[in-house]
Write an enzyme that holds these catalytic residues in place. Sequence first.
Site, PDB file in Angstrom:
ATOM      1  N   GLU A  84      -0.056  -9.074  -1.586  1.00 30.62           N
ATOM      2  CA  GLU A  84      -0.736  -8.535  -0.390  1.00 30.62           C
ATOM      3  C   GLU A  84      -1.942  -7.684  -0.808  1.00 30.62           C
ATOM      4  O   GLU A  84      -2.148  -6.563  -0.339  1.00 30.62           O
ATOM      5  CB  GLU A  84       0.214  -7.735   0.506  1.00 30.62           C
ATOM      6  CG  GLU A  84      -0.282  -7.572   1.931  1.00 30.62           C
ATOM      7  CD  GLU A  84       0.697  -6.828   2.829  1.00 30.62           C
ATOM      8  OE1 GLU A  84       0.694  -5.594   2.818  1.00 30.62           O
ATOM      9  OE2 GLU A  84       1.461  -7.488   3.533  1.00 30.62           O
ATOM     10  N   HIS A 102      12.081   5.033  13.437  1.00 28.33           N
ATOM     11  CA  HIS A 102      11.937   5.201  11.984  1.00 28.33           C
ATOM     12  C   HIS A 102      12.636   6.492  11.541  1.00 28.33           C
ATOM     13  O   HIS A 102      12.642   7.486  12.276  1.00 28.33           O
ATOM     14  CB  HIS A 102      10.440   5.266  11.674  1.00 28.33           C
ATOM     15  CG  HIS A 102      10.094   5.130  10.224  1.00 28.33           C
ATOM     16  ND1 HIS A 102      10.277   6.143   9.316  1.00 28.33           N
ATOM     17  CD2 HIS A 102       9.574   4.098   9.527  1.00 28.33           C
ATOM     18  CE1 HIS A 102       9.872   5.746   8.123  1.00 28.33           C
ATOM     19  NE2 HIS A 102       9.440   4.501   8.229  1.00 28.33           N
ATOM     20  N   ASP A 135       0.799  -1.224   0.000  1.00 25.83           N
ATOM     21  CA  ASP A 135       0.000   0.000   0.000  1.00 25.83           C
ATOM     22  C   ASP A 135       0.832   1.274   0.000  1.00 25.83           C
ATOM     23  O   ASP A 135       0.384   2.316   0.439  1.00 25.83           O
ATOM     24  CB  ASP A 135      -0.902  -0.015   1.242  1.00 25.83           C
ATOM     25  CG  ASP A 135      -0.103  -0.255   2.516  1.00 25.83           C
ATOM     26  OD1 ASP A 135       1.109   0.011   2.501  1.00 25.83           O
ATOM     27  OD2 ASP A 135      -0.687  -0.696   3.521  1.00 25.83           O
TER      28      ASP A 135
END
Length: 377
Positions: A117, A244, A95
Site C-alpha cells: 500500500e 473504536h 501508514d
Amino acid sequence: MKILSVFGTRPEAIKMAPLVKAIAAEPELTSVVCVTGQHRAMLDQVLSLFQIVPDYDLDVMRPDQGLNALSARILTALDPILSAVRPDCVLVHGDTNTALMAAIAAFHHRIPVGHVEAGLRTYDLARPWPEEMNRQLVDRLCSHLFAPTATAAAHLAGEHLPGRVLVTGNTVIDALFATLARIEGDAALQAELDAPFAMLDPARRLILVTGHRRENFGSGFIDICEALATLSARDDVEIVYPVHLNPNVRGPVHDRLFGRKNVHLVAPLDYLPFVALMRRSTLVLTDSGGVQEEAPSLGKPVLVMRDVTERPEAVAAGTVELVGTDQTRIVTAAARLLDDPVAYGRVARRSNPYGDGLACRRIVDALCGRVVEPFKL
Ligand code: UD1
Ligand code: UDP
C-alpha cells in the site's frame, strides 16, 4: 528467501493476512510473522479469523500511550528480532507507527524493505495526522514499492524514490473477496452473523458508522456525534456504530450517543460480522481508509467524514462523497441519499477501483523475481 512481515493494527492485519498466507504457500519463500500488538484486542480478532499464529509478538500496546512512547517501544523491541531472524526482506503495510518504526529498524540493519500500500498521499501533513508523514517516510527508504493503484504509483514516480514500483491492487480486496466467499456460501454462518443484530428492524434502513481519525479528536467527533443524533431522530433508519477502542473516541461517542433511540453503540466487530453488516447497510458513514476501499466493491454509498482523502479513486467512481465533519453537511448528504432513490441509485453501483483480488499473487511473484502483469482498472 526469508520474508519477515511486521504489522500491529487492525487494518494492517486485515490487509496483510492474505499476503502472509500467500507467502507461506509459495515454495520459494519462507514466511516469518512479527506482530507489534499496537492494537491488542482488535489485532487478535483478525489473527484468529485468518488463523495466523505470529512467530514474534512485541505486545507494545499500553492504554492511551503517546505516539513517541509507542514508536520507541516498537523500534527497540524489533532490534533483537531482526538480528535473530536475519530476513532477506521486511514487509510493512500502510501508514501506521508500526509500519514506520519497522521500516526504520530494518533500514538500520541494512535489510531491504517492501511497502505494501505504497504511494497513498494527500500531501497535507496534518491530514491524516500522523499517517501522511508515516507513509511518505516509509516510501523514501523502501526497495519494493507495492502501489495499490496507478494514482499511487504516479505519486511515487513524481517523488524520484530509489525503490521499484509495481501496481498490485490493494490486498484489502483479496481479504474482502475471501471473506465474502465464506459468508455467501454458508447460510448457517449468515444466520449466526445476523443473530447479534436481531434487534434491528428489517423495515428500517441501516446506517453503519465507524470513526477514529486523530485529526477529528475534539470538536470533529462532537460534530459527528451531533450529526448522528440528528439522523437518529428519523423513524426509518437504525444506526449501528462499532466504536473504536481508542479512549479519545470512546469517551465522546458514549457521552453523546449512548441510550439514544435508533443508535446501537457496539464494541469493534470481528472482520466477518463487520463485512456482513456492510452488506446489509444502506449507507456507510466513516473516516476509515479501509472501509472507503471495501464499500465500492459492495456497491455501498459512503460519506467520508474527512476534508481530504488519499483514496480519490472511489470519489471519481461516484461511490464516495467527502463531507468533512460539518454537522449540516453530513445530515444533508445522508438525507439526500436516504430520500432520493434516483440519487441513491446513481451512487450505489458496484465497482472495484482498488483491486481485483490478485494483489497478493502479484506481490509474491515480484518478491520471487518473476515478471508480473500490473493491476489495471
Ligand atoms: C492507529 C493508526 C492509524 C490506523 C488506526 C486503525 C497510528 C499513528 N495510527 O490509530 O493509522 O488507521 O490505528 O484503527 O499508527 N486501543 C485498545 N485496544 C485496541 C486498539 C486500541 O485499547 O485493540 C486503544 C489503546 O488505548 C491505544 C489507543 O487505543 O493506546 C490508541 O491506539 P493507536 O494504535 O495509538 O492509535 P489509533 O488511533 O488506533
Ligand atoms: N473493521 C472491522 N470491524 C469494525 C470496523 C472496521 O473489522 O468494527 C475493518 C474494516 O472492514 C476495514 C478495517 O477494519 O477493513 C479498517 O480499519 P480502521 O478503520 O480501524 O483503519 P483504517 O482503514 O482507517 O486505517
